[in-house]
Design a protein around this motif. Sequence first.
Motif, mmCIF file in Angstrom:
data_model
loop_
_atom_site.group_PDB
_atom_site.id
_atom_site.type_symbol
_atom_site.label_atom_id
_atom_site.label_comp_id
_atom_site.label_asym_id
_atom_site.label_seq_id
_atom_site.Cartn_x
_atom_site.Cartn_y
_atom_site.Cartn_z
ATOM 1 N N ALA A 487 0.842 -1.194 0.000
ATOM 2 C CA ALA A 487 0.000 0.000 0.000
ATOM 3 C C ALA A 487 0.876 1.241 0.000
ATOM 4 C CB ALA A 487 -0.912 0.000 1.232
ATOM 5 N N ASN A 488 1.995 1.174 0.720
ATOM 6 C CA ASN A 488 2.926 2.298 0.702
ATOM 7 C C ASN A 488 3.521 2.510 -0.676
ATOM 8 O OD1 ASN A 488 4.699 4.295 2.279
ATOM 9 N ND2 ASN A 488 6.198 3.052 1.187
ATOM 10 N N SER A 489 3.753 1.422 -1.417
ATOM 11 C CA SER A 489 4.245 1.559 -2.791
ATOM 12 C C SER A 489 3.228 2.277 -3.673
ATOM 13 C CB SER A 489 4.552 0.174 -3.383
ATOM 14 O OG SER A 489 5.744 -0.356 -2.851
ATOM 15 N N TRP A 490 1.941 2.054 -3.411
ATOM 16 C CA TRP A 490 0.894 2.707 -4.194
ATOM 17 C C TRP A 490 0.625 4.140 -3.736
ATOM 18 C CZ3 TRP A 490 -0.496 0.780 -8.617
ATOM 19 C CH2 TRP A 490 -0.504 -0.605 -8.827
ATOM 20 N N PHE A 491 1.066 4.488 -2.537
ATOM 21 C CA PHE A 491 0.713 5.785 -1.964
ATOM 22 C C PHE A 491 1.100 6.981 -2.844
ATOM 23 C CE2 PHE A 491 2.178 9.312 0.899
ATOM 24 C CZ PHE A 491 0.923 9.855 1.121
ATOM 25 N N PRO A 492 2.323 7.063 -3.401
ATOM 26 C CA PRO A 492 2.629 8.220 -4.247
ATOM 27 C C PRO A 492 1.673 8.365 -5.423
ATOM 28 C CG PRO A 492 4.643 7.090 -3.634
ATOM 29 C CD PRO A 492 3.515 6.209 -3.217
ATOM 30 N N ALA A 493 1.274 7.234 -6.023
ATOM 31 C CA ALA A 493 0.334 7.294 -7.145
ATOM 32 C C ALA A 493 -1.044 7.744 -6.682
ATOM 33 C CB ALA A 493 0.244 5.930 -7.822
ATOM 34 N N VAL A 494 -1.526 7.164 -5.591
ATOM 35 C CA VAL A 494 -2.861 7.519 -5.080
ATOM 36 C C VAL A 494 -2.883 8.982 -4.640
ATOM 37 C CG1 VAL A 494 -4.601 6.997 -3.336
ATOM 38 C CG2 VAL A 494 -3.315 5.137 -4.397
#
Length: 708
Positions: A487-494
Amino acid sequence: MVSATDVLLEGRAPAPDPASASPGRGFRPDVEGLRAVAVLLVVAFHAGIGVVSGGFVGVDVFFVISGFLITGLLVEEQRRSGTVSLRGFYARRIRRLLPLGTVVLLATTVATALALPAIDQPKVGGEATAAALWWANWHFAGSATQYMADVDLSPVLHYWSLSVEEQFYVVWPLLILLVTAGRRGLSFRVRRARLALALLVLGAASFVLSATTTASAGPWAYFGLHTRAWELAAGGLLALGLPLVTRVPRAAAALAGWIGLTLVAGSAVLLDRATVFPGTAAALPVGGTVLLLAAGAVTTGGVSRLMSTPWLTYVGRISYGWYLWHWPCLVITRAVWGHSSADPELGSASGPGPLRTTAAVGVSFLLAAVTYRLVERPVRESRTLARSRNLSLAMGALLVAVSVTGAQLLLGSPSKDSGLAVSAVPTAPGQTAPVKVSLQTPEQARKDTGIDARCFVDFATRSPDPACRFGDRQGSKVIVLIGDSHANSWFPAVRRVAEQQHWQLYYWAKAACAYADVRQFTTIFNREYTECNDYRAAVLERIRALPRVDAVLVGRNYSFPRILMDDQGETPGGAAALRLWREGARRSFASLATLTPRVVVLRDTPRPGGDVPGCLSKNTAHPQSCAFPQNGHTHLDHSLVDEEEQALPPGDTVRYIDLTETICPADPCSVLSPTGAILYRDLHHLTARFSRELAPALTAALLPIVRR
C-alpha cells in the motif's frame, strides 16, 4: 565461537589446550567436545539442516562455557595473588580473540566488496565497523535486524555474540574487584561467597528481563547483553560452586551429564524459528550445558568420555575459527548464487542449493583449520606477547584500527553510480521509446521509498495517526488507502490522483500487516503479530469516524499465506492458509462494506525475482540484463484473488484494479520506465518516482468506480 576457549594464566605453562582448563581439573577435553557440539549445532542451523531447527542454541551453550571458564580462571587468579590484573586479563583476551577476528573481518570485507552490489556495501561497512569495535549486538538491535529471518543477512551478523561476550568481560573483572574489595584479611571463601551472591543477583535480574521482554522487545531482547548476561552468569555460578559440585557421587554426576546432553540436543531439535527466544526457552540449553559441565568436573566417564573423543576435541579446538568463517562463507555464497525472490518483511528467500551450501561449510572448516595453525595458535603461544602486557594491548589497539580502517576504505564510502547506459525502453510488444527525462541511478532508486513515517508505521506501532490526511481537504470525494508496505508503494500514485482530482485522501498502512482479518506470525518478534491485529481494528475505527468515505483502497502483498496462523497458533501454509485468508477477507470485506460503498483491491505488482537496484549497479552498461519475463513474475496474487472472490459481500462493493500491463507492457518486463525511472527500489517495492508515473493509469481505472 566462545572467546573463553583459550585463556592462559600468566606464569603457568600452557596445557595441551588451556581453552578447556578449569579449576581443580586442569585440562578438560570434555569441554572441548562440548564446544564442538555447540559449533556443529550453529553451523547446521545456518546451513538449513531441518532436523536441528533450534541449532541456534549452540550460541547459548557457548555463553555458558565462557562464563564458566572465565569466572573460574579469574577466581583462581584472585586466590593465588589476592587480586585480578585487569591489564593481564585484557591482554590475554586480545591475544585470544583479536588476531583471528581481524583476519576474518578483513577477509569478509574484501569478499563483500567483490561480491555485493556497490550500493549495499556502505551498510555492511557500518556493520563491520561495529563488529570491530565489539558493538555489533547493539548495532543490529538498533537497526531492527531479525536473527531468525533468512533474508538480507549481514556477513558479519554473527559478531553479535562475540560482542556480548566482550562486553561481559569488560564488566565482570571490574565487578569481581568491586565485590571482593575490603579488608586485607578477608578470606577467599568469603570473597567467593560475595561473588556468588553478586552473580546470582545479576543473573536473576537478567533472566527476569529476558523472560518478560523477549516477546515485546524483539531484536533488543535477542541481541542485548542485558537479556543474555544470565547465561554467562549460569556458567560463572557453576565455576564458583565447583567445591560443592565435586562432592556429588559419580553415578549421580554421570546421570546429570546424560540429562544435560538430552536437554541441549532436545532444545536443538524441538525449538525452531517460531520459538520466542531467548526468554524462558533458553533455560533448556543453558541448564543442559550447566549439567554437562558439572558432570565433567566429577567424572571422566559417561557423557564426558563421549565428549572427549578425538574428533570432537579437534572440532572444539578450532570452533572459534569455524564459527567466525562459516557465516560469511554462507552469506557470500547466497549473495553470489542464491535466487533472491524474497519478501524481507515476511522472512523468506531461496538459497544457493544444498551442494553450494555444503561446499561453503566445507571451505569454512578448512579455513578454520588453516587459520588455527597459522594465526590463532602462534599468537596465543607467543612468549614475546605473553611476557609483555603492554605489547599485547598495543597489538589489540592496532588490530581494531586496522579492522575499522579496512571496513571504511572498502565499504564505508557511499557508492558512486556511473549512470546507466540506456537510451530506450520497451513500451509494448516489439516497440521501444526513447528515455524522455533523466535516468534514475540505482542508489537514488534504493532511497526512493516514498515513506511517510507518520502514516506507514513500523512493527511495534498499534494505532494510526489521525493526521494522515492528504489531497484537497475540502474535496467532494473522500478515499482511504490502507494495507501493508505494498500500500505504501501505491501511496505516491494515489496521492497524485487525489491532488489532481481534488479528493480528500486518508492513508494508514503498517509494515507486513494484512488488511484481511487474519492472525499472522512475524519473524521480527518471533511470535504472533498482535500489533497488526490492534492496528487493523484501530484503522477501522478511524474510517468509521469519518463523515463519509467514497472508497477504501487496499494494497497487499501476495506472500501473506505463508505466515498465517490457525487457531492452534500454527502456520499451516498451503491450502489451509488460503482458507484462512478467505475467511479473514470475508470478515474484513463485511466490515468495510458497512463503512463505504466501494472497496478497491489493488492487484499486487509484478515481481522481478531479484534486487533491481543491486542488479543495475552491477550492470550499468547492460541494464537490459536485469529485465525479467512475464511468465512466473506477474499476477502472483491469483491465489489470493481466487479466495477473495469467494468471500465477496453481496452486490458489487469490492472491485479490483490491475495495472500489470502498465507496469510491464512488453515481455520481458523492463525495470526502467520511458522517463528513466527505475521501477523497483528493492526486490518488490516500487520506487516513489515510478509510482507517481502510474497516476494516469490509476486515475483511468479509479474514476469510474469512485464516481458511481
